[in-house]
Design a protein around this motif. Structure first.
Motif, PDB file in Angstrom:
ATOM      1  N   ALA A 170       0.826  -1.212   0.000  1.00  0.00           N
ATOM      2  CA  ALA A 170       0.000   0.000   0.000  1.00  0.00           C
ATOM      3  C   ALA A 170       0.856   1.257   0.000  1.00  0.00           C
ATOM      4  O   ALA A 170       0.330   2.365  -0.153  1.00  0.00           O
ATOM      5  CB  ALA A 170      -0.930   0.005   1.219  1.00  0.00           C
ATOM      6  N   VAL A 171       2.171   1.087   0.183  1.00  0.00           N
ATOM      7  CA  VAL A 171       3.099   2.222   0.219  1.00  0.00           C
ATOM      8  C   VAL A 171       4.239   1.943  -0.756  1.00  0.00           C
ATOM      9  O   VAL A 171       4.317   0.869  -1.358  1.00  0.00           O
ATOM     10  CB  VAL A 171       3.656   2.448   1.646  1.00  0.00           C
ATOM     11  CG1 VAL A 171       2.523   2.733   2.621  1.00  0.00           C
ATOM     12  CG2 VAL A 171       4.457   1.231   2.119  1.00  0.00           C
ATOM     13  N   ALA A 172       5.136   2.904  -0.877  1.00  0.00           N
ATOM     14  CA  ALA A 172       6.263   2.772  -1.797  1.00  0.00           C
ATOM     15  C   ALA A 172       7.161   1.606  -1.410  1.00  0.00           C
ATOM     16  O   ALA A 172       7.364   1.321  -0.221  1.00  0.00           O
ATOM     17  CB  ALA A 172       7.078   4.064  -1.808  1.00  0.00           C
ATOM     18  N   LEU A 173       7.694   0.928  -2.418  1.00  0.00           N
ATOM     19  CA  LEU A 173       8.647  -0.145  -2.174  1.00  0.00           C
ATOM     20  C   LEU A 173      10.035   0.439  -1.896  1.00  0.00           C
ATOM     21  O   LEU A 173      10.371   1.536  -2.362  1.00  0.00           O
ATOM     22  CB  LEU A 173       8.730  -1.091  -3.371  1.00  0.00           C
ATOM     23  CG  LEU A 173       7.683  -2.212  -3.383  1.00  0.00           C
ATOM     24  CD1 LEU A 173       6.353  -1.699  -3.880  1.00  0.00           C
ATOM     25  CD2 LEU A 173       8.149  -3.376  -4.232  1.00  0.00           C
ATOM     26  N   SER A 174      10.831  -0.299  -1.147  1.00  0.00           N
ATOM     27  CA  SER A 174      12.189   0.149  -0.846  1.00  0.00           C
ATOM     28  C   SER A 174      13.234  -0.926  -1.110  1.00  0.00           C
ATOM     29  O   SER A 174      14.426  -0.639  -1.114  1.00  0.00           O
ATOM     30  CB  SER A 174      12.282   0.618   0.615  1.00  0.00           C
ATOM     31  OG  SER A 174      11.754  -0.364   1.492  1.00  0.00           O
ATOM     32  N   ALA A 175      12.821  -2.188  -1.343  1.00  0.00           N
ATOM     33  CA  ALA A 175      13.766  -3.267  -1.650  1.00  0.00           C
ATOM     34  C   ALA A 175      13.019  -4.374  -2.370  1.00  0.00           C
ATOM     35  O   ALA A 175      11.822  -4.587  -2.139  1.00  0.00           O
ATOM     36  CB  ALA A 175      14.415  -3.807  -0.375  1.00  0.00           C
ATOM     37  N   ILE A 176      13.741  -5.090  -3.244  1.00  0.00           N
ATOM     38  CA  ILE A 176      13.118  -6.183  -3.993  1.00  0.00           C
ATOM     39  C   ILE A 176      14.182  -7.201  -4.374  1.00  0.00           C
ATOM     40  O   ILE A 176      15.358  -6.853  -4.559  1.00  0.00           O
ATOM     41  CB  ILE A 176      12.390  -5.640  -5.241  1.00  0.00           C
ATOM     42  CG1 ILE A 176      11.354  -6.644  -5.755  1.00  0.00           C
ATOM     43  CG2 ILE A 176      13.378  -5.256  -6.341  1.00  0.00           C
ATOM     44  CD1 ILE A 176      10.333  -6.023  -6.680  1.00  0.00           C
ATOM     45  N   ALA A 177      13.783  -8.475  -4.453  1.00  0.00           N
ATOM     46  CA  ALA A 177      14.720  -9.546  -4.808  1.00  0.00           C
ATOM     47  C   ALA A 177      13.929 -10.736  -5.328  1.00  0.00           C
ATOM     48  O   ALA A 177      12.772 -10.957  -4.959  1.00  0.00           O
ATOM     49  CB  ALA A 177      15.555  -9.964  -3.597  1.00  0.00           C
ATOM     50  N   TYR A 178      14.566 -11.509  -6.206  1.00  0.00           N
ATOM     51  CA  TYR A 178      14.033 -12.803  -6.632  1.00  0.00           C
ATOM     52  C   TYR A 178      14.515 -13.884  -5.668  1.00  0.00           C
ATOM     53  O   TYR A 178      15.614 -13.784  -5.095  1.00  0.00           O
ATOM     54  CB  TYR A 178      14.531 -13.156  -8.032  1.00  0.00           C
ATOM     55  CG  TYR A 178      13.661 -12.675  -9.168  1.00  0.00           C
ATOM     56  CD1 TYR A 178      12.504 -13.364  -9.536  1.00  0.00           C
ATOM     57  CD2 TYR A 178      14.004 -11.540  -9.896  1.00  0.00           C
ATOM     58  CE1 TYR A 178      11.708 -12.940 -10.592  1.00  0.00           C
ATOM     59  CE2 TYR A 178      13.212 -11.112 -10.961  1.00  0.00           C
ATOM     60  CZ  TYR A 178      12.071 -11.809 -11.302  1.00  0.00           C
ATOM     61  OH  TYR A 178      11.291 -11.393 -12.346  1.00  0.00           O
ATOM     62  N   SER A 179      13.721 -14.941  -5.516  1.00  0.00           N
ATOM     63  CA  SER A 179      14.218 -16.144  -4.850  1.00  0.00           C
ATOM     64  C   SER A 179      15.311 -16.746  -5.730  1.00  0.00           C
ATOM     65  O   SER A 179      15.460 -16.390  -6.897  1.00  0.00           O
ATOM     66  CB  SER A 179      13.087 -17.150  -4.625  1.00  0.00           C
ATOM     67  OG  SER A 179      12.522 -17.549  -5.871  1.00  0.00           O
ATOM     68  N   THR A 180      16.089 -17.665  -5.176  1.00  0.00           N
ATOM     69  CA  THR A 180      17.239 -18.191  -5.904  1.00  0.00           C
ATOM     70  C   THR A 180      16.838 -18.935  -7.178  1.00  0.00           C
ATOM     71  O   THR A 180      17.614 -18.980  -8.139  1.00  0.00           O
ATOM     72  CB  THR A 180      18.066 -19.129  -5.012  1.00  0.00           C
ATOM     73  OG1 THR A 180      17.197 -20.136  -4.463  1.00  0.00           O
ATOM     74  CG2 THR A 180      18.720 -18.361  -3.877  1.00  0.00           C
ATOM     75  N   ASP A 181      15.633 -19.513  -7.218  1.00  0.00           N
ATOM     76  CA  ASP A 181      15.176 -20.210  -8.422  1.00  0.00           C
ATOM     77  C   ASP A 181      14.358 -19.312  -9.344  1.00  0.00           C
ATOM     78  O   ASP A 181      13.919 -19.746 -10.413  1.00  0.00           O
ATOM     79  CB  ASP A 181      14.366 -21.456  -8.058  1.00  0.00           C
ATOM     80  CG  ASP A 181      13.127 -21.138  -7.229  1.00  0.00           C
ATOM     81  OD1 ASP A 181      12.835 -19.936  -7.013  1.00  0.00           O
ATOM     82  OD2 ASP A 181      12.456 -22.086  -6.792  1.00  0.00           O
ATOM     83  N   GLY A 182      14.143 -18.058  -8.947  1.00  0.00           N
ATOM     84  CA  GLY A 182      13.388 -17.132  -9.765  1.00  0.00           C
ATOM     85  C   GLY A 182      11.891 -17.337  -9.749  1.00  0.00           C
ATOM     86  O   GLY A 182      11.163 -16.684 -10.492  1.00  0.00           O
TER      87      GLY A 182
END
Length: 283
Positions: free
Chosen positions: A61-73
């Motif tokens: 509901a608010v701005a994102l500050s970090a993002i990542a894929y799991s190791t298998d994508g």
């Protein structure tokens, strides 16, 4: 050194992004994908080869500050400025889990790594960590196919009550150490300017490396015992761990981003209006 493809999202600011990991398959190359998090709480998945947006989700509901894929994508982990962490499936577009353990403090870093089957006595083939701006780090063991996500460790790093001479606090950052199994590295505002190596097996800090300033960015080489640390004083420090250090100037402002290439032979760093590419020589 030319622009290959560009994606634009009108009226929204891109806050973070991550490349999808290469699939471990013997047949054909899969399309390259990038996931990006935006100021309106949305996540967008872009196909580089098809030059189009393939998926849009809104787990926050608010701005994102970090993002990542799991190791298998197969999963996308995203953190918001409210401290919530969401796990979403890019295949279905559904958010399967929301974790509120860091609620109230912006997520500053997310990272996933493979783990051996019986490491730490918990089920799952993946470890991941979340770091928030209040100097807390949570480490999790997950098996997304079985919808399992278990808290493995919870770290809280002390700091002085009233910082002097700092307009804004430096970020809290953590990353798994590629060359020390079961170890993570933490930098952030604290009693000392240092990088801390924490062992998940021993449940304690096993090494401290002094730094000239509080760090503003961090990256660890996946191919050699090198660590890159950026600072607000327009300075980049390259450390061979443990061992010698080398400082580099050249940035026009705070070095707010460091990122080693998967080969470990190149390092990208970014400041306000400059992106520098460094080539590492030697072993």
């Amino acid at each position: 050194m030319e622009l290959v493809v560009q994606f634009q999202v009108l009226n929204q600011s891109c806050q973070c992004l991550a490349w999808k990991p290469h699939p471990v398959v013997a047949w054909g190359a899969e399309s390259q994908h990038v996931v990006a998090g935006y100021s309106d709480g949305t996540i967008r998945v872009f196909s580089i080869s098809r030059t189009e947006m393939e998926l849009k989700m809104q787990p926050h509901a608010v701005a994102l500050s970090a993002i990542a894929y799991s190791t298998d994508g197969e999963m996308i982990l995203s953190g918001g400025k409210d401290g919530l962490v969401a796990i979403s499936s890019p295949r279905t577009g559904m958010t399967i889990r929301v974790l509120a353990d860091h609620k109230g403090s912006p997520i500053t870093a997310l990272q996933c790594t493979m783990k051996q089957y019986r490491d730490f006595g918990v089920e799952g083939g993946e470890l991941w960590l979340a770091t928030s701006s209040d100097r807390r780090v949570s480490i999790w063991a997950s098996n997304w196919l079985k919808d399992k996500c278990e808290l493995l460790d919870w770290l809280s790093f002390p700091a002085p009550a009233s910082p002097e001479g700092l307009d804004t606090l430096p970020p809290s950052l953590a990353a798994f150490c590629p060359w020390e199994h079961g170890t993570l590295v933490y930098v952030g505002f604290g009693r000392q300017k240092e990088a801390l190596f924490y062992s998940l097996h021993k449940k304690q800090v096993v090494m401290k490396i002094p730094l000239p300033y509080f760090a503003t960015s961090l990256s660890l080489s996946p191919a050699a015992r090198f660590m890159a640390v950026g600072f607000g004083a327009r300075l980049l420090r390259l450390l061979r761990c443990p061992g010698e250090t080398q400082d580099y100037a050249g940035h026009d402002d705070t070095v707010h981003r460091c990122c080693f290439a998967p080969s470990g032979r190149c390092l990208l760093t970014a400041s306000h209006s400059a992106v520098l590419l460094w080539e590492l020589t030697g072993g």
